[in-house]
Design a protein around this motif. Structure first.
Motif, PDB file in Angstrom:
ATOM      1  N   CYS A 156      32.444 -24.628  35.142  1.00 32.50           N
ATOM      2  CA  CYS A 156      32.523 -23.244  34.653  1.00 32.50           C
ATOM      3  C   CYS A 156      33.641 -23.151  33.611  1.00 32.50           C
ATOM      4  O   CYS A 156      34.568 -22.353  33.729  1.00 32.50           O
ATOM      5  CB  CYS A 156      32.740 -22.256  35.788  1.00 32.50           C
ATOM      6  SG  CYS A 156      31.547 -22.381  37.143  1.00 32.50           S
ATOM      7  N   PRO A 194      35.450 -20.562  38.933  1.00 31.66           N
ATOM      8  CA  PRO A 194      34.119 -19.965  38.847  1.00 31.66           C
ATOM      9  C   PRO A 194      34.186 -18.451  38.936  1.00 31.66           C
ATOM     10  O   PRO A 194      35.242 -17.876  39.246  1.00 31.66           O
ATOM     11  CB  PRO A 194      33.433 -20.543  40.092  1.00 31.66           C
ATOM     12  CG  PRO A 194      34.544 -20.651  41.088  1.00 31.66           C
ATOM     13  CD  PRO A 194      35.759 -21.054  40.277  1.00 31.66           C
ATOM     14  N   PRO A 195      33.088 -17.756  38.675  1.00 25.95           N
ATOM     15  CA  PRO A 195      33.048 -16.314  38.961  1.00 25.95           C
ATOM     16  C   PRO A 195      33.354 -16.091  40.447  1.00 25.95           C
ATOM     17  O   PRO A 195      32.794 -16.785  41.294  1.00 25.95           O
ATOM     18  CB  PRO A 195      31.604 -15.933  38.627  1.00 25.95           C
ATOM     19  CG  PRO A 195      31.131 -16.996  37.693  1.00 25.95           C
ATOM     20  CD  PRO A 195      31.811 -18.257  38.122  1.00 25.95           C
ATOM     21  N   TYR A 196      34.246 -15.133  40.741  1.00 26.49           N
ATOM     22  CA  TYR A 196      34.604 -14.935  42.144  1.00 26.49           C
ATOM     23  C   TYR A 196      34.927 -13.478  42.498  1.00 26.49           C
ATOM     24  O   TYR A 196      35.386 -13.186  43.609  1.00 26.49           O
ATOM     25  CB  TYR A 196      35.799 -15.808  42.530  1.00 26.49           C
ATOM     26  CG  TYR A 196      37.059 -15.575  41.710  1.00 26.49           C
ATOM     27  CD1 TYR A 196      37.799 -14.408  41.847  1.00 26.49           C
ATOM     28  CD2 TYR A 196      37.523 -16.533  40.818  1.00 26.49           C
ATOM     29  CE1 TYR A 196      38.955 -14.194  41.110  1.00 26.49           C
ATOM     30  CE2 TYR A 196      38.672 -16.339  40.073  1.00 26.49           C
ATOM     31  CZ  TYR A 196      39.388 -15.161  40.231  1.00 26.49           C
ATOM     32  OH  TYR A 196      40.531 -14.956  39.488  1.00 26.49           O
ATOM     33  N   ASP A 212      34.404  -9.936  43.891  1.00 26.45           N
ATOM     34  CA  ASP A 212      33.434  -9.344  44.817  1.00 26.45           C
ATOM     35  C   ASP A 212      32.876  -8.039  44.239  1.00 26.45           C
ATOM     36  O   ASP A 212      33.429  -7.471  43.295  1.00 26.45           O
ATOM     37  CB  ASP A 212      34.034  -9.137  46.214  1.00 26.45           C
ATOM     38  CG  ASP A 212      35.177  -8.138  46.255  1.00 26.45           C
ATOM     39  OD1 ASP A 212      35.096  -7.096  45.572  1.00 26.45           O
ATOM     40  OD2 ASP A 212      36.141  -8.371  46.995  1.00 26.45           O
ATOM     41  N   MET A 241      28.625 -12.401  33.658  1.00 28.42           N
ATOM     42  CA  MET A 241      28.307 -13.579  34.449  1.00 28.42           C
ATOM     43  C   MET A 241      29.546 -14.408  34.758  1.00 28.42           C
ATOM     44  O   MET A 241      29.504 -15.284  35.632  1.00 28.42           O
ATOM     45  CB  MET A 241      27.260 -14.445  33.745  1.00 28.42           C
ATOM     46  CG  MET A 241      27.734 -15.151  32.496  1.00 28.42           C
ATOM     47  SD  MET A 241      26.438 -16.193  31.752  1.00 28.42           S
ATOM     48  CE  MET A 241      26.274 -17.478  33.004  1.00 28.42           C
ATOM     49  N   SER A 258      30.123 -12.554  41.633  1.00 32.10           N
ATOM     50  CA  SER A 258      29.379 -13.625  42.297  1.00 32.10           C
ATOM     51  C   SER A 258      28.981 -13.181  43.704  1.00 32.10           C
ATOM     52  O   SER A 258      29.424 -13.748  44.703  1.00 32.10           O
ATOM     53  CB  SER A 258      30.211 -14.909  42.350  1.00 32.10           C
ATOM     54  OG  SER A 258      29.453 -15.973  42.880  1.00 32.10           O
ATOM     55  N   GLY A 296      31.885 -12.204  46.408  1.00 35.41           N
ATOM     56  CA  GLY A 296      32.403 -13.018  45.313  1.00 35.41           C
ATOM     57  C   GLY A 296      32.290 -14.521  45.506  1.00 35.41           C
ATOM     58  O   GLY A 296      32.806 -15.281  44.697  1.00 35.41           O
ATOM     59  N   ASP A 315      29.260 -16.470  46.149  1.00 37.09           N
ATOM     60  CA  ASP A 315      27.954 -17.128  46.048  1.00 37.09           C
ATOM     61  C   ASP A 315      28.075 -18.496  45.375  1.00 37.09           C
ATOM     62  O   ASP A 315      27.529 -19.492  45.865  1.00 37.09           O
ATOM     63  CB  ASP A 315      26.966 -16.257  45.269  1.00 37.09           C
ATOM     64  CG  ASP A 315      26.469 -15.065  46.081  1.00 37.09           C
ATOM     65  OD1 ASP A 315      26.970 -14.858  47.206  1.00 37.09           O
ATOM     66  OD2 ASP A 315      25.590 -14.343  45.575  1.00 37.09           O
ATOM     67  N   ILE A 316      28.770 -18.549  44.253  1.00 42.51           N
ATOM     68  CA  ILE A 316      28.900 -19.813  43.528  1.00 42.51           C
ATOM     69  C   ILE A 316      29.887 -20.747  44.220  1.00 42.51           C
ATOM     70  O   ILE A 316      29.668 -21.960  44.304  1.00 42.51           O
ATOM     71  CB  ILE A 316      29.298 -19.546  42.067  1.00 42.51           C
ATOM     72  CG1 ILE A 316      28.139 -18.857  41.336  1.00 42.51           C
ATOM     73  CG2 ILE A 316      29.686 -20.845  41.353  1.00 42.51           C
ATOM     74  CD1 ILE A 316      28.433 -18.449  39.921  1.00 42.51           C
ATOM     75  N   THR A 317      30.970 -20.206  44.752  1.00 44.15           N
ATOM     76  CA  THR A 317      31.956 -21.034  45.451  1.00 44.15           C
ATOM     77  C   THR A 317      31.327 -21.729  46.648  1.00 44.15           C
ATOM     78  O   THR A 317      31.624 -22.903  46.922  1.00 44.15           O
ATOM     79  CB  THR A 317      33.150 -20.179  45.902  1.00 44.15           C
ATOM     80  OG1 THR A 317      33.759 -19.575  44.762  1.00 44.15           O
ATOM     81  CG2 THR A 317      34.179 -21.017  46.638  1.00 44.15           C
ATOM     82  N   ARG A 341      20.923 -17.655  45.213  1.00 43.96           N
ATOM     83  CA  ARG A 341      21.385 -16.843  44.087  1.00 43.96           C
ATOM     84  C   ARG A 341      20.357 -16.855  42.964  1.00 43.96           C
ATOM     85  O   ARG A 341      19.410 -17.599  43.001  1.00 43.96           O
ATOM     86  CB  ARG A 341      22.741 -17.349  43.561  1.00 43.96           C
ATOM     87  CG  ARG A 341      22.749 -18.781  43.074  1.00 43.96           C
ATOM     88  CD  ARG A 341      24.142 -19.184  42.602  1.00 43.96           C
ATOM     89  NE  ARG A 341      24.200 -20.591  42.228  1.00 43.96           N
ATOM     90  CZ  ARG A 341      23.954 -21.044  41.005  1.00 43.96           C
ATOM     91  NH1 ARG A 341      23.678 -20.200  40.031  1.00 43.96           N
ATOM     92  NH2 ARG A 341      24.018 -22.334  40.727  1.00 43.96           N
TER      93      ARG A 341
END
Length: 314
Positions: free
Chosen positions: A142, A210-212, A214, A231, A235, A239, A241-243, A314
């Motif tokens: 990212c 990453p995006p985090y 919430d 984007m 996430s 916050g 989802d990607i983590t 996601r």
């Protein structure tokens, strides 16, 4: 408040020096209740940044030049820049297309987040004591503007650095910065949905911001954040989802002594709630910042089943 330039506007005659204009700009920023957090944290520093940029002078020369008088054209250009900051609530970094990270200068625009990660302190310290040896391969996941990848390349000049992002727009900005720092042979931008494009690769160090943010925080962000790519911020409801996906996949991308460094900011509380069994090491920063954890490959493998179970679609 609307700031409309007029030929007879009294401020053109009343404000004469660099310091005059800086003081006035800071006052206007405070009156407008602007948010600061994209390179500065207060109205005065933001005013210095914009005033000196408009005059094509480094901010470090403010004290030496603060009594210098401005030309009429300089006043007009400066007024218009300050007006945009107040009326459009655009972060100063986007108005100047400049941001600093880890002591380095980067080009930024609204295709990428403004660099502000506390990971800069870890890079300055060469990730000690978390790395047992100099990394030969580094992954910046990212990457956005490429600031982390590029700073890592400076810290470890012998390392190969892959800079991954899903956004082609972000990678175009990263390419500008890679070329600007003359690191085309060392830092490689790659379009990828997380690890998809490097699935067979192994790294000694994976660094990711990453995006985090919430959903609650996304819904209440100051106006300045609406200029950043959505984007790159949110996430999922917590916050993470990607983590969650990074945690599930990182072990297979690391060498035996490899380390994952991941920033989750204010979502640290959600990480601890989602994974109460996992002994995350949370970095303590001397220059401010929080919400960055470190896990070794061995730790990631130890809790692999838990990480796999808690991935969300996601």
């Amino acid at each position: 408040m609307s700031l409309t330039p007029e030929p007879t506007n009294p401020i053109y005659s009343q404000l004469t020096t660099i310091e005059d204009w800086t003081r006035w700009a800071a006052s206007e920023f405070n009156r407008a209740d602007l948010f600061f957090g994209h390179g500065t944290d207060n109205a005065w520093d933001e005013a210095i940044k914009l005033v000196m940029f408009a005059l094509a002078l480094p901010s470090e020369l403010f004290d030496a030049s603060k009594n210098a008088k401005l030309l009429a054209q300089e006043k007009q250009e400066l007024f218009e820049l300050i007006a945009r900051r107040v009326e459009e609530q655009i972060p100063a970094a986007y108005l100047t297309n400049q941001a600093n990270f880890a002591g380095l200068s980067f080009y930024v625009d609204e295709r990428v987040l403004v660099p502000r990660s506390p990971i800069a302190e870890l890079i300055d310290n060469k990730f000690l004591p978390y790395l047992s040896e100099q990394p030969s391969r580094i992954l910046d996941l990212c990457t956005g503007s490429g600031c982390i990848a590029i700073a890592c390349a400076y810290a470890f000049p012998e390392a190969e650095v892959d800079a991954l992002d899903l956004s082609v727009d972000a990678l175009n900005v990263a390419q500008i910065n890679i070329e600007g720092h003359g690191l085309m042979a060392q830092v490689i931008p790659i379009q990828s949905d997380l690890f998809a494009s490097v699935a067979q690769e192994k790294y000694d160090l994976i660094v990711t911001n990453p995006p985090y943010v919430d959903q609650e925080d996304v819904d209440s962000l100051p106006a300045e954040f609406t200029h950043e790519p959505e984007m790159g911020l949110g996430s999922g409801h917590d916050g993470l989802d990607i983590t969650r996906e990074i945690l599930a996949k990182a072990a297979s991308q690391l060498t035996d002594t490899g380390v994952l460094v991941c920033e989750v900011g204010n979502s640290q509380i959600h990480v601890e709630a989602a994974y109460p069994e996992v002994p995350f090491h949370w970095v303590e920063f001397t220059r401010g910042g929080h919400g960055v954890f470190v896990l070794t490959k061995a730790q990631l493998e130890e809790y692999q089943e838990i990480f796999n179970q808690r991935v969300v679609a996601r």
